[in-house]
Scaffold this motif. Structure first.
Motif, PDB file in Angstrom:
ATOM      1  N   SER A  40      25.020  18.730  17.720  1.00  0.00           N
ATOM      2  CA  SER A  40      25.006  19.140  19.129  1.00  0.00           C
ATOM      3  C   SER A  40      24.918  20.651  19.277  1.00  0.00           C
ATOM      4  CB  SER A  40      26.232  18.602  19.882  1.00  0.00           C
ATOM      5  OG  SER A  40      26.233  17.205  19.886  1.00  0.00           O
ATOM      6  N   SER A  41      25.965  21.374  18.850  1.00  0.00           N
ATOM      7  CA  SER A  41      25.957  22.823  19.037  1.00  0.00           C
ATOM      8  C   SER A  41      25.293  23.568  17.877  1.00  0.00           C
ATOM      9  CB  SER A  41      27.388  23.334  19.217  1.00  0.00           C
ATOM     10  OG  SER A  41      28.185  23.010  18.101  1.00  0.00           O
ATOM     11  N   TYR A  42      25.036  22.880  16.791  1.00  0.00           N
ATOM     12  CA  TYR A  42      24.352  23.491  15.660  1.00  0.00           C
ATOM     13  C   TYR A  42      23.767  22.382  14.799  1.00  0.00           C
ATOM     14  CZ  TYR A  42      28.390  22.227  12.755  1.00  0.00           C
ATOM     15  OH  TYR A  42      29.370  21.546  12.099  1.00  0.00           O
ATOM     16  N   GLY A  43      22.961  22.776  13.852  1.00  0.00           N
ATOM     17  CA  GLY A  43      22.349  21.795  12.967  1.00  0.00           C
ATOM     18  C   GLY A  43      22.369  22.274  11.528  1.00  0.00           C
ATOM     19  N   VAL A  44      22.294  21.330  10.609  1.00  0.00           N
ATOM     20  CA  VAL A  44      22.254  21.635   9.178  1.00  0.00           C
ATOM     21  C   VAL A  44      21.091  20.857   8.580  1.00  0.00           C
ATOM     22  CG1 VAL A  44      23.509  21.567   6.994  1.00  0.00           C
ATOM     23  CG2 VAL A  44      24.763  21.910   9.131  1.00  0.00           C
ATOM     24  N   THR A  45      20.321  21.517   7.738  1.00  0.00           N
ATOM     25  CA  THR A  45      19.166  20.858   7.129  1.00  0.00           C
ATOM     26  C   THR A  45      19.200  21.012   5.621  1.00  0.00           C
ATOM     27  OG1 THR A  45      17.765  22.834   7.282  1.00  0.00           O
ATOM     28  CG2 THR A  45      17.761  21.330   9.180  1.00  0.00           C
ATOM     29  N   ALA A  46      18.478  20.129   4.950  1.00  0.00           N
ATOM     30  CA  ALA A  46      18.305  20.216   3.502  1.00  0.00           C
ATOM     31  C   ALA A  46      16.958  19.603   3.153  1.00  0.00           C
ATOM     32  CB  ALA A  46      19.428  19.489   2.771  1.00  0.00           C
ATOM     33  N   THR A  73       0.824  -1.220   0.000  1.00  0.00           N
ATOM     34  CA  THR A  73       0.000   0.000   0.000  1.00  0.00           C
ATOM     35  C   THR A  73       0.851   1.260   0.000  1.00  0.00           C
ATOM     36  OG1 THR A  73      -0.109  -0.085   2.420  1.00  0.00           O
ATOM     37  CG2 THR A  73      -1.889  -1.153   1.193  1.00  0.00           C
ATOM     38  N   SER A  74       2.111   1.132   0.422  1.00  0.00           N
ATOM     39  CA  SER A  74       2.976   2.315   0.436  1.00  0.00           C
ATOM     40  C   SER A  74       4.113   2.199  -0.567  1.00  0.00           C
ATOM     41  CB  SER A  74       3.548   2.542   1.849  1.00  0.00           C
ATOM     42  OG  SER A  74       4.269   1.401   2.284  1.00  0.00           O
ATOM     43  N   ASN A  75       3.991   1.228  -1.504  1.00  0.00           N
ATOM     44  CA  ASN A  75       5.013   1.099  -2.538  1.00  0.00           C
ATOM     45  C   ASN A  75       5.108   2.361  -3.387  1.00  0.00           C
ATOM     46  OD1 ASN A  75       5.951  -1.388  -1.855  1.00  0.00           O
ATOM     47  ND2 ASN A  75       4.955  -2.504  -3.523  1.00  0.00           N
ATOM     48  N   PHE A  76       6.244   2.519  -4.031  1.00  0.00           N
ATOM     49  CA  PHE A  76       6.460   3.681  -4.883  1.00  0.00           C
ATOM     50  C   PHE A  76       5.995   3.365  -6.303  1.00  0.00           C
ATOM     51  CE2 PHE A  76       9.609   3.676  -1.485  1.00  0.00           C
ATOM     52  CZ  PHE A  76       9.494   4.960  -0.973  1.00  0.00           C
ATOM     53  N   PHE A  77       5.693   4.425  -7.042  1.00  0.00           N
ATOM     54  CA  PHE A  77       5.320   4.219  -8.442  1.00  0.00           C
ATOM     55  C   PHE A  77       6.027   5.250  -9.301  1.00  0.00           C
ATOM     56  CE2 PHE A  77       2.075   6.895  -6.491  1.00  0.00           C
ATOM     57  CZ  PHE A  77       1.975   7.971  -7.360  1.00  0.00           C
ATOM     58  N   PHE A  78       6.217   4.885 -10.535  1.00  0.00           N
ATOM     59  CA  PHE A  78       6.961   5.719 -11.483  1.00  0.00           C
ATOM     60  C   PHE A  78       6.295   7.089 -11.623  1.00  0.00           C
ATOM     61  CE2 PHE A  78       8.288   7.157 -15.699  1.00  0.00           C
ATOM     62  CZ  PHE A  78       9.654   6.926 -15.646  1.00  0.00           C
ATOM     63  N   GLY A  79       7.083   8.168 -11.499  1.00  0.00           N
ATOM     64  CA  GLY A  79       6.587   9.530 -11.653  1.00  0.00           C
ATOM     65  C   GLY A  79       6.060  10.145 -10.377  1.00  0.00           C
ATOM     66  N   GLU A  80       6.010   9.378  -9.313  1.00  0.00           N
ATOM     67  CA  GLU A  80       5.518   9.891  -8.035  1.00  0.00           C
ATOM     68  C   GLU A  80       6.494  10.927  -7.472  1.00  0.00           C
ATOM     69  OE1 GLU A  80       4.454   8.140  -3.536  1.00  0.00           O
ATOM     70  OE2 GLU A  80       5.352   6.865  -5.070  1.00  0.00           O
ATOM     71  N   THR A  81       5.957  11.942  -6.781  1.00  0.00           N
ATOM     72  CA  THR A  81       6.797  12.927  -6.104  1.00  0.00           C
ATOM     73  C   THR A  81       6.849  12.609  -4.605  1.00  0.00           C
ATOM     74  OG1 THR A  81       4.945  14.452  -5.822  1.00  0.00           O
ATOM     75  CG2 THR A  81       6.327  14.739  -7.775  1.00  0.00           C
ATOM     76  N   VAL A  82       8.034  12.696  -4.064  1.00  0.00           N
ATOM     77  CA  VAL A  82       8.247  12.389  -2.646  1.00  0.00           C
ATOM     78  C   VAL A  82       9.093  13.507  -2.031  1.00  0.00           C
ATOM     79  CG1 VAL A  82       9.193  10.749  -0.972  1.00  0.00           C
ATOM     80  CG2 VAL A  82       8.199   9.913  -3.113  1.00  0.00           C
ATOM     81  N   TYR A  83       8.630  14.000  -0.880  1.00  0.00           N
ATOM     82  CA  TYR A  83       9.348  15.078  -0.184  1.00  0.00           C
ATOM     83  C   TYR A  83      10.232  14.471   0.900  1.00  0.00           C
ATOM     84  CZ  TYR A  83      10.165  19.175   2.764  1.00  0.00           C
ATOM     85  OH  TYR A  83      10.745  20.170   3.500  1.00  0.00           O
ATOM     86  N   VAL A  84      11.501  14.915   0.936  1.00  0.00           N
ATOM     87  CA  VAL A  84      12.448  14.416   1.948  1.00  0.00           C
ATOM     88  C   VAL A  84      13.130  15.613   2.610  1.00  0.00           C
ATOM     89  CG1 VAL A  84      14.509  13.031   2.402  1.00  0.00           C
ATOM     90  CG2 VAL A  84      12.872  12.288   0.662  1.00  0.00           C
ATOM     91  N   ASN A  85      13.226  15.543   3.939  1.00  0.00           N
ATOM     92  CA  ASN A  85      13.914  16.576   4.706  1.00  0.00           C
ATOM     93  C   ASN A  85      15.063  15.909   5.469  1.00  0.00           C
ATOM     94  OD1 ASN A  85      14.310  19.214   5.840  1.00  0.00           O
ATOM     95  ND2 ASN A  85      13.395  18.467   7.745  1.00  0.00           N
ATOM     96  N   ALA A  86      16.283  16.439   5.324  1.00  0.00           N
ATOM     97  CA  ALA A  86      17.462  15.896   6.010  1.00  0.00           C
ATOM     98  C   ALA A  86      17.838  16.812   7.161  1.00  0.00           C
ATOM     99  CB  ALA A  86      18.630  15.770   5.042  1.00  0.00           C
ATOM    100  N   ILE A  87      18.147  16.212   8.310  1.00  0.00           N
ATOM    101  CA  ILE A  87      18.543  16.981   9.491  1.00  0.00           C
ATOM    102  C   ILE A  87      19.816  16.350  10.070  1.00  0.00           C
ATOM    103  CG2 ILE A  87      17.883  17.807  11.786  1.00  0.00           C
ATOM    104  CD1 ILE A  87      14.955  17.344  10.961  1.00  0.00           C
ATOM    105  N   LEU A  88      20.869  17.142  10.142  1.00  0.00           N
ATOM    106  CA  LEU A  88      22.112  16.693  10.766  1.00  0.00           C
ATOM    107  C   LEU A  88      22.303  17.482  12.053  1.00  0.00           C
ATOM    108  CD1 LEU A  88      24.729  15.028  10.734  1.00  0.00           C
ATOM    109  CD2 LEU A  88      25.800  16.867   9.420  1.00  0.00           C
ATOM    110  N   ASN A  89      22.190  16.801  13.187  1.00  0.00           N
ATOM    111  CA  ASN A  89      22.336  17.448  14.490  1.00  0.00           C
ATOM    112  C   ASN A  89      23.782  17.304  14.952  1.00  0.00           C
ATOM    113  OD1 ASN A  89      22.218  18.394  17.086  1.00  0.00           O
ATOM    114  ND2 ASN A  89      20.468  17.151  17.705  1.00  0.00           N
TER     115      ASN A  89
END
Length: 974
Positions: free
Chosen positions: A400-406, A382-398
């Protein structure tokens, strides 16, 4: 002023110039001039060009300011020297023009008609460099003959030189020959040429020219700056000889090893690659081999800071069904590459540290990052991917004293295929050359392969997406299905191992072409790989061990081995299988030291005494060697030879005696460890007592029964105490104890404060504020008249420290754990340093000894490594051995590594931070293929499946905080 006086500039002083990298040191004046004179007069016979410059010698000296010419700029090269002008030139070559010009007139020469020369002539007379032609006549305006010229210069070296002995002295110094015309006048142009040639000559130990040493031109200079987390850019102001240059780097209190220095084509720049990361703080680069002095450049290094997470594509590539023969798409998985970038634009994906998480805008999906590839897996159909589908991804690198996201919105696209491949190099982790006798699987063809989206492909994708071949299988072969990842100097490349030649036995030299081609698109890359003829073992000689061999003892048998060219062979790879070893008794074998890669012969002697013959045969030759060894009885403790503690104490001082301080020897004079003798079935004990039976001066004597025992001896009163150390074999079965050996030549001397001449405090330059393990012991010692060191009691002195340092008298240690930076009211510097002092006051004299100490907030990072046994795993010589179940766990293997920080303190598990483990060189001796899980991940996540007895592999552990690396070979032996 007349024409003659103008011919030399009076405004230019040849004082040493200042430059980056330290002050130029002018060589001793007499030595400088000696070299100059020799060169000048050696040039008189043959006029040469001015060091191939576009200007004449006179013009070059004019640029330096040594000569200036008259008002019209005429250098008068066709004229001779006047006596007074040579004095001026001499002062400049000696670097003392300002002193000479400013000298108050003291000469009495009536013929000196130009006051400009009064200072110069007075200076030369006072220094004994020049005499007048009489007491009142200098010879002002006279042409300078060679004899006078030489007399003037010789007096620089020997002020007592006599004018009538000039010719003899000049020949002796090498300034002239028997054919020299001492009455001739040398033209200025000729002397200009000679002087320039001399100035351009390399006379320093490191190639410095005379003009650099004299400070006439700027000497070598260096400028360094940080170019990466483990890189430094070094620039010179002139080309250097890279074969002579050496670099030393100090970052804060820690040295950083330079593992590689790459010079630019013009030799005016170098990039240094360091063994570990630079930390924030003052960094010093010291360069030797360029000038007479060390060149030093300082800069402030930065801690690594992650600045960006970058996805390598906007497409999510569908997976491929495992084992599919038709490349069937797996709609439950998609993947995309990512990179973690620091402030120097370096890819630090595998070493950045911190906690990396991904949030996916699709329910039921899990994200798994590994080695720069993000794989998204659905939770079911039910959650398989299909060709042409759009998927949003957020990356978080913690971090400790600061963080970087993409963040990125992706489109699901076709399965990733190998679209391009680049062969980087043929790599061997030990830097070996490929030879006909090499172990071919130790060499890897490193490749950089990418899919159609620009992502680095996985190992499985690579194996299924390329074809690899060689032109000449008689040299070696290659099999892309044996490719492994985690290869190369940074353990981040796919490597295809070479395999043995097709014939399996005959190995030929030559050049082989390796070809790797993508199946999708047919793109090809090739590399030419030379195979050199290996050295052939021709001579192998066994040599006698340097100590007596006892029954049952295991010893190393020395040997020498040479190839057909007379070169000595030591590497295991060059000797293994080439020599047959035999022993008439005991067991003998050739082993490998995995740290040095060298071979050694190990022989275990038989259990009974007698003669044993060892033999060696070089395979395929008549060469053989025999060695007869007389095996003696097993070594037994026979004597106590030394009590190894400080023998002079002050009243109330203490000395600790442990088993390691009592030196025991066997019947052959070999050292034995007392700790190994104590408590082994109750066989031995050691008794330390007063030799006369009464402990008057020193107390605390007693018995050492087991290896962990110790005695604390106390200096109770002034005087001397002779000590008796007895090694006693404990009786069994009703037998009495037997004294094996007694030492009675050790005497303690106890003095009071009146006998102590001076006191010394060991410096503590730096202390970390991180843990109590970093506390520093205060070491205070006394010295008596014969320079003997005196052990002092803690009651002999007091210690005070500046806040926030603390001192504990019980442990006699200084601590900086209270020195926190956050919310601190103390004066921390920008590089995380706090400067303070500790003061030792000697109570007997009132003397205060003040010592500077620097507190550092520098983060603790792994720096050095040492092996240790852990659980059922045994570690030595770069090898870890143990049961299959344990060597399969990289956590268990890592437990055999003792890690110390940059202050030499053993790091606890809590302080270690993250280490990654990359497994290479799988050797499936047992026949069941080993499989590495999560290779390149953190230690606790990496395992090796299917390990059986006899299997082995190599692993490199890399600190994600410091970049330090440590490699071991792992062997399953049960």
């Amino acid at each position: 002023m007349g024409e003659t006086s103008n011919s030399l500039s009076k405004q230019n002083s040849q004082q040493p110039k200042q430059f980056r990298g330290g002050e130029k040191k002018v060589m001793k004046k007499s030595l400088s001039l000696l070299v100059a004179i020799c060169m000048v007069f050696s040039m008189f016979a043959t006029v040469v060009s001015a060091a191939e410059t576009e200007v004449t010698a006179g013009e070059y000296l004019n640029e330096l300011g040594v000569i200036q010419g008259n008002q019209e700029g005429d250098l008068k090269e066709d004229q001779t020297w006047k006596r007074q002008d040579m004095v001026v030139l001499l002062s400049r070559l000696m670097g003392e023009e300002a002193e000479a010009e400013g000298t108050e007139k003291s000469h009495g020469f009536e013929d000196v008609t130009d006051a400009y020369y009064d200072g110069y002539i007075s200076w030369a007379v006072e220094k004994g460099l020049v005499n007048g032609k009489s007491e009142t006549k200098f010879g002002f305006g006279d042409e300078l003959e060679t004899r006078d010229f030489l007399a003037l210069l010789i007096r620089v070296l020997n002020p007592e030189a006599k004018y009538e002995e000039v010719e003899e002295d000049a020949i002796a110094w090498g300034f002239a020959t028997e054919d020299t015309d001492f009455d001739a006048n040398a033209l200025r142009g000729e002397t200009y040429t000679g002087i320039v040639a001399a100035l351009k000559t390399e006379v320093g130990e490191n190639g410095e020219t005379l003009e650099e040493i004299l400070g006439l031109v700027e000497g070598p200079a260096v400028d360094a700056e940080q170019a990466g987390v483990k890189k430094i850019s070094v620039k010179f102001n002139k080309p250097v000889d890279e074969s002579k240059v050496e670099f030393a780097v100090k970052n804060g209190v820690s040295a950083r090893d330079v593992v590689k220095a790459t010079f630019s084509e013009d030799k005016k720049a170098a990039e240094l690659e360091l063994s570990s990361k630079l930390r924030a703080g003052n960094t010093t680069v010291t360069v030797t081999g360029v000038g007479s002095d060390d060149l030093v450049s300082e800069f402030t290094a930065e801690d690594e800071k992650v600045t960006e997470i970058k996805f390598t594509s906007d497409k999510l590539a569908l997976g491929t069904v495992t084992g599919s023969q038709t490349n069937e798409a797996d709609y439950s998985k998609v993947s995309v590459g990512y990179k973690i970038i620091n402030q120097f634009e370096e890819d630090v994906t595998n070493t950045s540290g911190g906690s990396l998480t991904f949030q996916v805008g699709k329910s039921g999906v899990t994200a798994s990052p590994s080695n720069g590839v993000l794989t998204l897996t659905s939770g079911g159909q039910t959650s398989n991917f299909f060709f042409g589908e759009t998927v949003y991804v957020n990356a978080i690198l913690n971090m400790s004293s600061y963080g970087v996201t993409a963040s990125q919105t992706f489109t699901v696209d076709r399965q990733a295929m190998v679209d391009s491949v680049e062969i980087l190099e043929v790599y061997n982790q030990d830097g070996k050359e490929l030879m006909t006798n090499s172990t071919f699987p130790d060499f890897f063809v490193l490749v950089d392969a990418k899919d159609q989206y620009g992502n680095a492909v996985t190992l499985d994708q690579f194996k299924s997406g390329v074809f690899a071949s060689v032109d000449n299988p008689m040299l070696f072969m290659i099999d892309k299905d044996q490719a492994v990842d985690g290869q190369g100097p940074n353990n981040d490349k796919i490597g295809i191992p070479l395999t043995a030649p097709q014939n399996g036995t005959l190995v030929f030299e030559g050049t082989n072409t390796v070809r790797v081609q993508t199946l999708f698109g047919g793109k090809v890359d090739t590399v030419e790989v030379p195979v050199k003829k290996a050295a052939t073992l021709t001579t192998f000689t066994l040599e006698a061990p340097d100590k007596t061999v006892s029954a049952g003892q295991t010893v190393k048998i020395p040997f020498t081995a040479y190839d057909q060219n007379g070169e000595q062979l030591k590497k295991y790879s060059a000797l293994n299988g080439k020599v047959t070893l035999n022993a008439t008794a005991g067991t003998i074998s050739m082993e490998q030291n995995y740290s040095t890669k060298e071979a050694y012969i190990e022989w275990t002697a038989p259990g009974a005494k007698g003669f044993v013959v060892l033999t060696s045969f070089v395979t395929g030759t008549p060469n053989n060697s025999q060695l007869q060894i007389n095996v003696e009885d097993a070594g037994v403790a026979e004597s106590v030879s030394k009590l190894d503690v400080n023998k002079t104490m002050m009243v109330d001082a203490t000395v600790k005696v442990e088993p390691k301080h009592i030196i025991v020897k066997d019947q052959f004079g070999r050292d034995m460890k007392l700790a190994d003798l104590l408590g082994t079935g109750g066989v031995y004990k050691a008794v330390v007592s007063a030799a006369d039976g009464t402990a008057n001066v020193v107390t605390g004597f007693g018995t050492l029964n087991v290896s962990g025992d110790s005695l604390t001896l106390v200096a109770a009163d002034k005087g001397s105490e002779r000590v008796k150390v007895e090694l006693i074999k404990i009786g069994t079965g009703g037998a009495a104890d037997k004294v094996v050996s007694t030492l009675e030549n050790f005497t303690f001397k106890v003095v009071d404060s009146s006998a102590i001449d001076s006191y010394e405090v060991t410096a503590i330059d730096m202390i970390s504020n991180k843990t109590a393990n970093h506390n520093k012991t205060v070491e205070v010692k006394g010295k008596i008249s014969n320079s003997e060191s005196v052990t002092l009691p803690k009651s002999a002195y007091t210690v005070t420290v500046t806040a926030p340092l603390t001192y504990d008298q019980g442990s006699n240690k200084i601590s900086a754990t209270a020195a926190t930076v956050a919310g601190s009211t103390y004066s921390w510097s920008n590089d995380g340093k706090l400067h303070g002092t500790f003061n030792v006051t000697i109570l007997a004299t009132g003397e205060s000894i003040v010592n500077d100490i620097t507190v550092t907030d520098e983060a603790l990072v792994p720096k050095t490594f040492k092996q240790k046994d852990a659980g059922s795993l045994k570690a030595a010589d770069g090898v870890v051995q143990g049961p299959s179940a344990n060597v399969a766990s990289l956590s268990d293997v890592f437990a055999t590594v003792e890690v110390k920080d940059q202050f030499g303190v053993v790091m606890t598990a809590a302080d270690l931070g993250q280490f990654t483990a990359t497994v290479t060189n799988l050797d499936n001796v047992a026949g069941s293929d080993m499989v590495v899980n999560n290779n390149g991940g953190t230690v606790q996540t990496v395992t090796v499946a299917n390990v059986q007895e006899g299997d082995s592999y190599s692993v490199v552990f890399i600190s994600r905080s410091s970049g330090e690396r440590y490699s071991v070979k792992v062997v399953a032996n049960s």
